[in-house]
Design a protein around this motif. Structure first.
Motif, PDB file in Angstrom:
ATOM      1  N   LYS A 217      -2.126  -3.884   1.494  1.00  0.00           N
ATOM      2  CA  LYS A 217      -1.148  -3.072   2.215  1.00  0.00           C
ATOM      3  C   LYS A 217      -1.189  -3.420   3.696  1.00  0.00           C
ATOM      4  O   LYS A 217      -2.275  -3.575   4.272  1.00  0.00           O
ATOM      5  CB  LYS A 217      -1.423  -1.587   2.013  1.00  0.00           C
ATOM      6  CG  LYS A 217      -1.148  -1.088   0.600  1.00  0.00           C
ATOM      7  CD  LYS A 217      -1.301   0.418   0.519  1.00  0.00           C
ATOM      8  CE  LYS A 217      -1.025   0.913  -0.898  1.00  0.00           C
ATOM      9  NZ  LYS A 217       0.381   0.658  -1.302  1.00  0.00           N
TER      10      LYS A 217
ATOM     11  N   SER B 150       3.896   2.653   8.004  1.00  0.00           N
ATOM     12  CA  SER B 150       3.345   1.601   8.863  1.00  0.00           C
ATOM     13  C   SER B 150       3.599   1.879  10.333  1.00  0.00           C
ATOM     14  O   SER B 150       4.492   2.654  10.700  1.00  0.00           O
ATOM     15  CB  SER B 150       3.957   0.251   8.502  1.00  0.00           C
ATOM     16  OG  SER B 150       3.871  -0.018   7.126  1.00  0.00           O
TER      17      SER B 150
ATOM     18  N   ASN C 228      10.313  -2.445   3.408  1.00  0.00           N
ATOM     19  CA  ASN C 228      10.719  -2.021   2.071  1.00  0.00           C
ATOM     20  C   ASN C 228      11.601  -0.785   2.151  1.00  0.00           C
ATOM     21  O   ASN C 228      11.338   0.132   2.946  1.00  0.00           O
ATOM     22  CB  ASN C 228       9.491  -1.696   1.213  1.00  0.00           C
ATOM     23  CG  ASN C 228       8.816  -2.933   0.665  1.00  0.00           C
ATOM     24  OD1 ASN C 228       9.460  -3.935   0.380  1.00  0.00           O
ATOM     25  ND2 ASN C 228       7.501  -2.878   0.506  1.00  0.00           N
TER      26      ASN C 228
ATOM     27  N   SER D 120       6.953  -4.511   4.978  1.00  0.00           N
ATOM     28  CA  SER D 120       6.867  -5.247   3.722  1.00  0.00           C
ATOM     29  C   SER D 120       6.366  -6.669   3.918  1.00  0.00           C
ATOM     30  O   SER D 120       5.588  -7.178   3.105  1.00  0.00           O
ATOM     31  CB  SER D 120       8.244  -5.289   3.058  1.00  0.00           C
ATOM     32  OG  SER D 120       8.278  -6.200   1.986  1.00  0.00           O
ATOM     33  N   GLU D 121       6.832  -7.316   5.007  1.00  0.00           N
ATOM     34  CA  GLU D 121       6.496  -8.718   5.246  1.00  0.00           C
ATOM     35  C   GLU D 121       6.351  -8.966   6.735  1.00  0.00           C
ATOM     36  O   GLU D 121       7.044  -8.358   7.548  1.00  0.00           O
ATOM     37  CB  GLU D 121       7.597  -9.645   4.721  1.00  0.00           C
ATOM     38  CG  GLU D 121       7.902  -9.534   3.241  1.00  0.00           C
ATOM     39  CD  GLU D 121       9.127 -10.326   2.833  1.00  0.00           C
ATOM     40  OE1 GLU D 121       9.414 -10.365   1.624  1.00  0.00           O
ATOM     41  OE2 GLU D 121       9.808 -10.903   3.709  1.00  0.00           O
TER      42      GLU D 121
ATOM     43  N   ASN E  77       3.935  -6.216  -0.526  1.00  0.00           N
ATOM     44  CA  ASN E  77       3.544  -6.416   0.869  1.00  0.00           C
ATOM     45  C   ASN E  77       2.998  -7.831   1.005  1.00  0.00           C
ATOM     46  O   ASN E  77       2.064  -8.206   0.278  1.00  0.00           O
ATOM     47  CB  ASN E  77       2.452  -5.415   1.278  1.00  0.00           C
ATOM     48  CG  ASN E  77       2.982  -4.014   1.438  1.00  0.00           C
ATOM     49  OD1 ASN E  77       3.132  -3.516   2.550  1.00  0.00           O
ATOM     50  ND2 ASN E  77       3.257  -3.358   0.319  1.00  0.00           N
TER      51      ASN E  77
ATOM     52  N   THR F  38      -4.445  -4.712   7.902  1.00  0.00           N
ATOM     53  CA  THR F  38      -4.270  -4.482   6.475  1.00  0.00           C
ATOM     54  C   THR F  38      -5.405  -3.589   5.975  1.00  0.00           C
ATOM     55  O   THR F  38      -6.368  -3.321   6.702  1.00  0.00           O
ATOM     56  CB  THR F  38      -4.288  -5.803   5.673  1.00  0.00           C
ATOM     57  OG1 THR F  38      -5.643  -6.253   5.528  1.00  0.00           O
ATOM     58  CG2 THR F  38      -3.464  -6.883   6.361  1.00  0.00           C
TER      59      THR F  38
END
Length: 216
Positions: A2, A43, A62, A135-136, A180, A207
């Motif tokens: 994550k 986040s 996301n 997400s990225e 993720n 993370t």
């Protein structure tokens, strides 16, 4: 894996803060001494002012899969979507996801992506509170193998045990079911829905398996 927080180093700092706060309606937690922190879903996005280097990034958020069309309409009311071959959205059939892209005043390529693995929302109307989280985040490097090996040492492995590519292709580091990814690719590879080649940029990624720092 994550992603809990991403730290970026950007130009057009004040304009970008205003864009996120007033146009995208993200939650600005604080801004002080050349640093701004936004909460976006689960986040944190931290922006560091760096007017000289003109860095830009690709990162994604996301969204619930049942809100994709509502989210697209919401974004289109506020800005122009980026296009690729005349299309303003993309259907990733293999990964069962749909995405749209737009650009901020710092030149970042931002993606809202609706994955089939993301839980659906209880509402049918998109609002910024429906963003699930980061997400990225893309990392472009001349040392793909070294970066990938460092991430693997943190317990972050290629999606679905895919091959590691040192040129041309992207490496999606993270589990498919989580949705993720730290995307590691070669410098110069164009980010889709833009004409911008990936370039090395300082990036700090928090993370649940540790903090990854990329310095230049």
């Amino acid at each position: 894996m994550k992603i809990t927080q991403v730290e970026l180093f950007i130009a057009n700092f004040e304009e970008t803060i205003s864009f996120y706060k007033d146009q995208l309606h993200w939650d600005l937690l604080n801004t002080k001494d050349g640093k701004a922190t936004f909460r976006v879903g689960e986040s944190l996005l931290v922006l560091h002012q760096n007017e000289e280097s003109k860095h830009y990034y690709h990162f994604a958020f996301n969204i619930p899969p049942n809100l994709f069309h509502s989210a697209k309409h919401w974004i289109q009311q506020r800005m122009t979507l980026l296009t690729e071959d005349g299309d303003d959205e993309v259907d990733f059939t293999e990964s069962k996801a749909k995405a749209l892209y737009f650009e901020d005043p710092a030149g970042n390529i931002i993606e809202y992506i609706a994955r089939s693995t993301t839980p659906t929302a209880l509402t049918v109307e998109f609002s910024p509170t429906q963003l699930v989280g980061i997400s990225e985040i893309g990392v472009s490097t001349n040392d793909v193998k070294i970066v990938v090996e460092e991430l693997m040492g943190m317990g972050i492995f290629p999606r679905n045990n895919e091959n590691i590519y040192e040129s041309q292709f992207l490496n999606f580091m993270g589990e498919a079911e989580e949705g993720n990814y730290i995307i590691v690719g070669p410098v110069g590879r164009r980010w889709i829905f833009s004409e911008k080649p990936g370039k090395e940029t300082p990036t700090i990624i928090h993370t649940d398996r540790g903090i990854f720092r990329y310095s230049i």
